[in-house]
Design a protein around this motif. Structure first.
Motif, PDB file in Angstrom:
ATOM      1  N   GLN A   1       0.865  -1.180   0.000  1.00  0.00           N
ATOM      2  CA  GLN A   1       0.000   0.000   0.000  1.00  0.00           C
ATOM      3  C   GLN A   1       0.900   1.228   0.000  1.00  0.00           C
ATOM      4  OE1 GLN A   1      -2.618   0.309   3.350  1.00  0.00           O
ATOM      5  NE2 GLN A   1      -3.543   2.190   2.623  1.00  0.00           N
ATOM      6  N   MET A   2       0.607   2.156  -0.909  1.00  0.00           N
ATOM      7  CA  MET A   2       1.377   3.389  -1.000  1.00  0.00           C
ATOM      8  C   MET A   2       0.647   4.491  -0.222  1.00  0.00           C
ATOM      9  SD  MET A   2       3.805   2.143  -2.731  1.00  0.00           S
ATOM     10  CE  MET A   2       4.847   3.446  -3.340  1.00  0.00           C
ATOM     11  N   LYS A   3       1.348   5.589   0.058  1.00  0.00           N
ATOM     12  CA  LYS A   3       0.748   6.678   0.823  1.00  0.00           C
ATOM     13  C   LYS A   3      -0.382   7.368   0.067  1.00  0.00           C
ATOM     14  CE  LYS A   3       4.748   7.582   3.706  1.00  0.00           C
ATOM     15  NZ  LYS A   3       5.847   8.482   4.022  1.00  0.00           N
ATOM     16  N   LYS A   4      -0.233   7.521  -1.247  1.00  0.00           N
ATOM     17  CA  LYS A   4      -1.267   8.160  -2.054  1.00  0.00           C
ATOM     18  C   LYS A   4      -1.912   7.123  -2.965  1.00  0.00           C
ATOM     19  CE  LYS A   4       0.737  12.770  -2.196  1.00  0.00           C
ATOM     20  NZ  LYS A   4       1.223  13.852  -3.042  1.00  0.00           N
ATOM     21  N   PRO A   5      -3.239   7.159  -3.116  1.00  0.00           N
ATOM     22  CA  PRO A   5      -3.895   6.195  -4.008  1.00  0.00           C
ATOM     23  C   PRO A   5      -3.655   6.520  -5.473  1.00  0.00           C
ATOM     24  CG  PRO A   5      -5.502   7.713  -3.106  1.00  0.00           C
ATOM     25  CD  PRO A   5      -4.186   8.025  -2.439  1.00  0.00           C
ATOM     26  N   HIS A   6      -3.800   5.513  -6.318  1.00  0.00           N
ATOM     27  CA  HIS A   6      -3.700   5.681  -7.766  1.00  0.00           C
ATOM     28  C   HIS A   6      -4.962   6.406  -8.243  1.00  0.00           C
ATOM     29  CE1 HIS A   6      -3.542   4.059 -12.011  1.00  0.00           C
ATOM     30  NE2 HIS A   6      -2.330   4.544 -11.837  1.00  0.00           N
ATOM     31  N   PRO A   7      -4.900   7.167  -9.329  1.00  0.00           N
ATOM     32  CA  PRO A   7      -6.092   7.867  -9.827  1.00  0.00           C
ATOM     33  C   PRO A   7      -7.304   6.958 -10.079  1.00  0.00           C
ATOM     34  CG  PRO A   7      -4.163   8.732 -10.916  1.00  0.00           C
ATOM     35  CD  PRO A   7      -3.706   7.560 -10.082  1.00  0.00           C
ATOM     36  N   CYS A   8      -7.099   5.664 -10.304  1.00  0.00           N
ATOM     37  CA  CYS A   8      -8.234   4.754 -10.516  1.00  0.00           C
ATOM     38  C   CYS A   8      -8.970   4.458  -9.205  1.00  0.00           C
ATOM     39  CB  CYS A   8      -7.777   3.458 -11.176  1.00  0.00           C
ATOM     40  SG  CYS A   8      -6.903   2.325 -10.095  1.00  0.00           S
TER      41      CYS A   8
ATOM     42  N   TRP B   1      -0.702  -2.147  -4.733  1.00  0.00           N
ATOM     43  CA  TRP B   1       0.211  -2.330  -5.859  1.00  0.00           C
ATOM     44  C   TRP B   1       0.971  -3.630  -5.670  1.00  0.00           C
ATOM     45  CZ3 TRP B   1       0.819   1.566  -9.627  1.00  0.00           C
ATOM     46  CH2 TRP B   1       0.181   2.775  -9.343  1.00  0.00           C
ATOM     47  N   LYS B   2       1.265  -4.322  -6.763  1.00  0.00           N
ATOM     48  CA  LYS B   2       2.071  -5.546  -6.720  1.00  0.00           C
ATOM     49  C   LYS B   2       3.471  -5.233  -7.228  1.00  0.00           C
ATOM     50  CE  LYS B   2       2.051 -10.374  -7.892  1.00  0.00           C
ATOM     51  NZ  LYS B   2       1.249 -11.485  -8.370  1.00  0.00           N
TER      52      LYS B   2
ATOM     53  N   THR C   1      -3.209  -2.935  -8.767  1.00  0.00           N
ATOM     54  CA  THR C   1      -4.064  -4.125  -8.748  1.00  0.00           C
ATOM     55  C   THR C   1      -5.461  -3.818  -9.275  1.00  0.00           C
ATOM     56  OG1 THR C   1      -4.684  -3.712  -6.452  1.00  0.00           O
ATOM     57  CG2 THR C   1      -2.820  -5.193  -6.838  1.00  0.00           C
ATOM     58  N   GLY C   2      -5.792  -2.541  -9.453  1.00  0.00           N
ATOM     59  CA  GLY C   2      -7.104  -2.171  -9.966  1.00  0.00           C
ATOM     60  C   GLY C   2      -7.145  -2.108 -11.480  1.00  0.00           C
ATOM     61  N   CYS C   3      -6.287  -1.267 -12.067  1.00  0.00           N
ATOM     62  CA  CYS C   3      -6.344  -1.039 -13.515  1.00  0.00           C
ATOM     63  C   CYS C   3      -5.177  -1.665 -14.276  1.00  0.00           C
ATOM     64  CB  CYS C   3      -6.407   0.462 -13.801  1.00  0.00           C
ATOM     65  SG  CYS C   3      -4.916   1.368 -13.339  1.00  0.00           S
TER      66      CYS C   3
ATOM     67  N   ARG D   1      10.299   5.531   0.407  1.00  0.00           N
ATOM     68  CA  ARG D   1       9.768   6.722   1.078  1.00  0.00           C
ATOM     69  C   ARG D   1       8.240   6.785   0.965  1.00  0.00           C
ATOM     70  NH1 ARG D   1      12.849  10.178  -1.428  1.00  0.00           N
ATOM     71  NH2 ARG D   1      11.265  10.986  -2.820  1.00  0.00           N
ATOM     72  N   LYS D   2       7.696   6.349  -0.182  1.00  0.00           N
ATOM     73  CA  LYS D   2       6.259   6.431  -0.426  1.00  0.00           C
ATOM     74  C   LYS D   2       5.495   5.193   0.052  1.00  0.00           C
ATOM     75  CE  LYS D   2       6.506   9.598  -4.306  1.00  0.00           C
ATOM     76  NZ  LYS D   2       6.127   9.828  -5.705  1.00  0.00           N
ATOM     77  N   LEU D   3       6.200   4.134   0.429  1.00  0.00           N
ATOM     78  CA  LEU D   3       5.574   2.896   0.887  1.00  0.00           C
ATOM     79  C   LEU D   3       4.946   3.106   2.254  1.00  0.00           C
ATOM     80  CD1 LEU D   3       5.146  -0.179   0.521  1.00  0.00           C
ATOM     81  CD2 LEU D   3       7.353  -0.489   1.634  1.00  0.00           C
ATOM     82  N   LYS D   4       3.671   2.740   2.385  1.00  0.00           N
ATOM     83  CA  LYS D   4       2.982   2.868   3.663  1.00  0.00           C
ATOM     84  C   LYS D   4       3.057   1.563   4.445  1.00  0.00           C
ATOM     85  CE  LYS D   4      -1.270   4.664   5.636  1.00  0.00           C
ATOM     86  NZ  LYS D   4      -2.580   5.244   5.317  1.00  0.00           N
ATOM     87  N   LYS D   5       2.634   0.448   3.816  1.00  0.00           N
ATOM     88  CA  LYS D   5       2.734  -0.851   4.479  1.00  0.00           C
ATOM     89  C   LYS D   5       2.646  -1.973   3.455  1.00  0.00           C
ATOM     90  CE  LYS D   5      -2.162  -1.167   5.675  1.00  0.00           C
ATOM     91  NZ  LYS D   5      -3.127  -1.329   6.752  1.00  0.00           N
TER      92      LYS D   5
END
Length: 69
Positions: free
Chosen positions: A13-20, A25-26, A39-41, A54-58
């Protein structure tokens, strides 16, 4: 500061979501750069490893967890 341990095939999981709208993310390639796929689009992005860390949340799931189930 603790370093998050991620491996090839992990879903993160990244800190900011993808526009979709998806925030999962894989990890599909690792090296000096990390390639991740939404994993969505199914859109993939390559970013430098330091920026990725730096952008990785968990880490949502590890690759070996998926192969065992």
């Amino acid at each position: 500061m603790e370093r998050k341990q991620f491996e090839l095939g992990d879903v993160v999981q990244m800190k900011k979501p993808h526009p979709c709208g998806t925030n999962a993310w894989k990890v599909i390639r690792m090296g000096m750069d990390v390639r991740i796929k939404c994993t969505g689009c199914e859109h993939s992005v390559m970013i430098p490893r330091l920026e990725f860390e730096r952008k990785l949340k968990k880490i949502l799931s590890h690759a070996e967890d998926e192969t065992q189930s």
